[in-house]
Design a protein around this motif. Structure first.
Motif, short mmCIF file in Angstrom:
data_model
loop_
_atom_site.label_atom_id
_atom_site.label_comp_id
_atom_site.label_asym_id
_atom_site.label_seq_id
_atom_site.Cartn_x
_atom_site.Cartn_y
_atom_site.Cartn_z
N MET A 1 2.73 43.53 90.94
CA MET A 1 1.98 43.28 92.17
C MET A 1 2.69 43.89 93.37
O MET A 1 3.91 43.93 93.43
CB MET A 1 1.83 41.76 92.39
N ILE A 2 1.89 44.37 94.30
CA ILE A 2 2.43 44.91 95.56
C ILE A 2 1.93 44.02 96.70
O ILE A 2 0.74 43.79 96.83
CB ILE A 2 1.96 46.36 95.80
N GLU A 3 2.86 43.52 97.50
CA GLU A 3 2.50 42.69 98.64
C GLU A 3 3.05 43.33 99.92
O GLU A 3 4.25 43.56 100.04
CB GLU A 3 3.07 41.29 98.49
N ILE A 4 2.16 43.60 100.84
CA ILE A 4 2.54 44.21 102.12
C ILE A 4 2.21 43.23 103.24
O ILE A 4 1.05 42.84 103.40
CB ILE A 4 1.78 45.54 102.32
N GLY A 66 7.84 41.50 93.26
CA GLY A 66 8.68 40.43 93.80
C GLY A 66 9.96 40.90 94.44
O GLY A 66 10.71 40.09 94.98
N HIS A 67 10.22 42.21 94.43
CA HIS A 67 11.46 42.75 94.99
C HIS A 67 11.21 43.40 96.35
O HIS A 67 10.28 44.19 96.50
CB HIS A 67 12.08 43.79 94.05
N HIS A 72 16.16 45.43 97.86
CA HIS A 72 16.25 45.60 96.41
C HIS A 72 15.66 46.94 95.98
O HIS A 72 14.92 47.03 95.00
CB HIS A 72 15.52 44.46 95.68
N ALA A 73 15.99 47.98 96.72
CA ALA A 73 15.40 49.30 96.48
C ALA A 73 15.64 49.80 95.06
O ALA A 73 14.75 50.40 94.45
CB ALA A 73 15.96 50.30 97.49
N ARG A 74 16.82 49.56 94.51
CA ARG A 74 17.13 50.04 93.16
C ARG A 74 16.20 49.41 92.13
O ARG A 74 15.71 50.09 91.22
CB ARG A 74 18.59 49.73 92.81
#
Length: 247
Positions: A1-4, A66-67, A72-74
């Motif tokens: 999931m992508i949350e913006i 969730g990152h 938490h780019a890596r």
């Protein structure tokens, strides 16, 4: 999931900062194929680059699986596959196989895992005849196939594509569209920008329409058609832009 969440991105300029994204809120659910629509300069590429950790939002937060894309780019990079328009990210002096091997290693795949992935992708995209040739002499369609293979080499859960079929011939474009449908069946999450309305209608569950750095519509295509009493996506898009954010 992508949350913006309330994401704004500004760039410095001589006279005044340029706002590329203006308090953008958006959710892309797991397993969805979402088309990102907007005229040039609407903020589509900036948004995709921010999701991909390539740009840091001026304010707001982006979560991928969730990152947090900044803190938490890596972790985010391990989850996503990215392809930006004409930027194939390939090394001309290396063969297609060497390019894919390099990126497989970069993503932490073992030699065996990389080989298996390359064999599968080579078959999928019909790259056997030029797999061991240097990329520098490839046609645009050949480069694009290798670039898409690079994007998928680590089997990412989330895939971001910016104008992936621009400049491709009909055959290469059809290969890409078939790939999207395959990835959809596998439960992958895809967000891709396109100016080709027929492509979006054929491949996407939902659309996001952007105008001047803002989201003017987000939702399922069927709901949009019902609300607008039309299935002419090009007409709906232009109408949305004319009416603005509140429409």
């Amino acid at each position: 999931m992508i949350e913006i969440n309330e994401v704004t991105k500004t760039f410095p300029h001589k006279k005044k900062p340029i706002t590329a994204l203006n308090h953008v809120n958006l959710t892309v659910k797991e397993g969805q194929v979402v088309g990102l629509l907007g005229e040039n300069g609407a903020g589509k590429t900036t948004l995709l680059r921010a999701i991909a950790t390539m740009l840091t939002p001026t304010s707001g937060q982006i979560l991928v699986g969730g990152h947090d894309t900044v803190r938490h780019a890596r972790h985010v990079k391990q989850l996503i596959g990215v392809l930006f328009g004409g930027e194939t990210g390939l090394y001309d002096r290396l063969t297609a196989r060497e390019n894919l091997t390099y990126f497989g290693t970069l993503y932490g795949l073992s030699k065996h895992e990389t080989k298996v992935a390359i064999d599968e992708l080579t078959t999928r995209f019909g790259m056997k005849d030029y797999l061991d040739r240097r990329v520098g002499n490839f046609s645009k369609g050949m480069r694009q196939k290798v670039a898409i293979a690079r994007t998928l080499i680590h089997d990412p859960a989330i895939i971001l594509l910016d104008e992936p079929t621009t400049g491709l011939d009909i055959t290469s474009s059809n290969v890409f569209r078939e790939l999207i449908l395959q990835l959809k069946k596998q439960g992958k999450t895809l967000l891709f920008s396109s100016h080709i309305m027929e492509e979006v209608q054929a491949l996407c569950d939902s659309v996001v329409m952007m105008h001047k750095g803002q989201v003017v519509y987000e939702g399922q295509l069927e709901v949009l058609y019902h609300h607008e009493d039309s299935e002419d996506l090009n007409y709906i898009f232009m109408s949305k832009l004319a009416r603005g954010h509140s429409a």
